[in-house]
Design a protein around this motif. Structure first.
Motif, short mmCIF file in Angstrom:
data_model
loop_
_atom_site.label_atom_id
_atom_site.label_comp_id
_atom_site.label_asym_id
_atom_site.label_seq_id
_atom_site.Cartn_x
_atom_site.Cartn_y
_atom_site.Cartn_z
N LEU A 142 -9.68 6.59 -4.34
CA LEU A 142 -8.54 5.79 -3.90
C LEU A 142 -8.89 4.34 -3.59
CD1 LEU A 142 -6.79 8.35 -1.52
CD2 LEU A 142 -6.17 7.78 -3.86
N THR A 190 -3.50 5.31 -10.30
CA THR A 190 -2.66 5.57 -9.13
C THR A 190 -2.01 4.31 -8.59
OG1 THR A 190 -4.57 5.32 -7.65
CG2 THR A 190 -4.07 7.54 -8.44
N GLU A 216 -1.81 8.18 1.37
CA GLU A 216 -2.83 7.28 0.84
C GLU A 216 -2.86 5.93 1.55
OE1 GLU A 216 -1.86 7.15 -3.26
OE2 GLU A 216 -2.78 9.08 -3.72
N ARG A 254 -1.76 0.95 -2.93
CA ARG A 254 -1.10 2.24 -3.02
C ARG A 254 0.41 2.14 -3.17
NH1 ARG A 254 -5.46 2.85 -3.57
NH2 ARG A 254 -4.57 3.18 -5.61
#
Length: 517
Positions: free
Chosen positions: A66, A246, A438, A446
């Motif tokens: 992430l 993402t 996240e 994010r």
């Protein structure tokens, strides 16, 4: 075999100059020591400390998938803060020590190419720009990245020198090439922009083989090196692809097209550090720096090893950054910082070819050193006055009233708040406007946003209702304006006042009236 440059200095004067340069290198490191204890933490540094406090399983697990920066620096910082402390001073000292190690490997690479005097000059050249001073004190991955890159170039020089001298043996791949591969891969696991360095290093190897008219063994070695590097980098490439997948808006805080003003900023900060173009001598000084680099590359053009590092690698690295900038404007100073490592090596090797018996060149060199030292001192003085987040939190503490709350949306802002608010805002309750699991990493990535615009984001059903006396703490005017607009649209009419604009884009605004829908 390339010829060795002749040292035109008499031995005694050369020894004096070498001693003076080494002393100057240590002085450039020592002058930074008082800055490690200044409370000038900014948002990304606070996030580094937060991230380093996680477990190793989190760093190499969810965090790796992430967070945009790879986990190697956070892992190194994880070990450092457990050996020492997680204070700001200790964390900055870690970066400063890494910069000293990088200076040693820059010295080592130039010394192998052109002797001890060239090595000392290269180390000073690498430490002189104020840009290097800035990143040697940041609690960010750049100091470790430069350390790995300097190590890789030192190993590259060792390998090319052995090859050109005919001292290459079969087992040299392990003890000359493998350290270069491991250091380059470690740089990539420290910061993703090191991919440009790896590409430039491969191009430099191609040029050296062509210039030396190398045979089949060299090209087999080059191919094996490239294949091994790509294989070791593959896990980080996949992790970086997952981060971008993402993040549908890309690197949201960086404009999505090439901005020539950013390129101008890179050139300016390379040559001038924090000095703006508006200074009368800025443009001539920047031109002089690049003229010295260009003349050095020209004088050493017959040296395949020096040209591979200082010329071909520099041009290839700059070209790769420009090409990447066509997709994302990555030509920020921090992503181009690594290019100064091969440039400093080139500069060190070039200066020893100058005929220093000409007396007018000594005052010119002294004037250049004086200007660069003054830019360092100017930066030191400016940073001593820069306490952006701490000052903003102090202002909130002074203006807060009983019952006031602090609302935070960005987790990095929350990291800074937690770091500096101890004892200042202890009586003020804090609330997080959570936008998803996240958010513990980087909200700017994010969220489905473009350049921090939050207008398309919906708050959770159970949102924190702002009330009179709440303080909204954000990172910059755009984020503050977007968040206020979002709260107005989602929760009702809202009016704010008492905006605090601190240095470093810190923004805080106090809610003075709120009507529920």
């Amino acid at each position: 075999m390339p010829s060795e440059p002749s040292n035109v200095l008499v031995p005694r004067r050369s020894a004096y100059l070498f001693t003076g340069l080494i002393a100057a290198a240590f002085a450039l490191l020592i002058v930074r020591l008082p800055l490690v204890n200044l409370p000038a933490l900014w948002i990304d540094e606070a996030f580094s400390l937060y991230h380093a406090r996680l477990s190793l399983a989190q760093l190499w697990g969810e965090g790796w998938r992430l967070e945009s920066s790879p986990p190697l620096y956070y892992t190194a910082l994880w070990g450092w803060i457990r050996l020492t402390s997680d204070s700001e001073a200790s964390s900055r000292l870690f970066s400063l020590l890494l910069s000293g190690v990088a200076a040693y490997f820059v010295y080592r690479a130039a010394r192998r190419l052109s002797g001890p005097l060239a090595g000392a000059m290269a180390a000073v050249a690498w430490l002189l720009p104020a840009l290097g001073l800035e990143f040697s004190l940041e609690i960010r991955p750049y100091a470790l990245q430069q350390c790995w890159i300097a190590m890789a170039l030192s190993a590259f020089v060792s390998a090319t020198r052995a090859w050109s001298a005919g001292h290459w043996r079969r087992n040299d791949f392990l003890w000359r090439i493998l350290p270069m591969v491991l250091a380059a891969v470690a740089a990539f696991y420290t910061h993703t922009t090191s991919m440009a360095f790896i590409g430039a290093l491969a191009v430099a190897g191609l040029y050296f083989g062509w210039a030396m008219r190398a045979g089949r063994p060299y090209w087999l070695t080059w191919a094996a090196t490239a294949a091994l590097t790509a294989l070791l980098c593959l896990p980080q490439i996949l992790a970086a692809a997952q981060v971008l997948a993402t993040n549908r808006a890309g690197l949201a805080w960086i404009p999505s097209s090439l901005d020539l003003r950013v390129l101008s900023q890179v050139v300016r900060q390379w040559a001038l550090g924090t000095l703006p173009w508006s200074y009368p001598y800025s443009a001539p000084l920047a031109g002089l720096v690049f003229a010295v680099l260009a003349s050095g590359a020209w004088r050493l053009r017959k040296r395949a090893d020096v040209t591979a590092i200082g010329g071909v690698m520099g041009l290839a690295g700059a070209l790769l950054l420009v090409l990447a900038g066509l997709v994302q404007s990555v030509l920020l100073t921090r992503t181009a910082l690594w290019l100064w490592v091969p440039m400093a090596i080139l500069l060190g090797c070039a200066i020893v070819t100058v005929d220093w018996r000409n007396p007018w060149r000594w005052p010119v060199a002294a004037a250049l050193l004086g200007v660069f030292f003054s830019t360092n001192l100017a930066y030191v003085g400016g940073r001593a006055e820069q306490r952006p987040w701490r000052n903003s939190i102090l202002m909130i503490a002074e203006r807060a009233r009983p019952g006031d709350r602090i609302l935070v949306i960005d987790p990095e802002v929350a990291c800074v708040l937690d770091h500096y608010a101890e004892g200042l805002l202890r009586t003020m309750p804090r609330a997080r406007l959570e936008l998803g699991r996240e958010q513990r990493f980087r909200s700017r990535q994010r969220l489905d946003i473009v350049c921090n615009h939050l207008s398309s984001v919906e708050l959770p059903a159970v949102a924190i209702m702002p009330a009179a006396g709440d303080w909204i703490l954000t990172d910059g005017e755009q984020q503050r304006a977007d968040l206020v607009a979002l709260l107005q649209r989602t929760t009702g009419w809202l009016r704010t006042t008492d905006v605090i604009k601190g240095a470093g884009q810190v923004q805080a605004t106090r809610v003075v009236r709120f009507n529920a829908p």
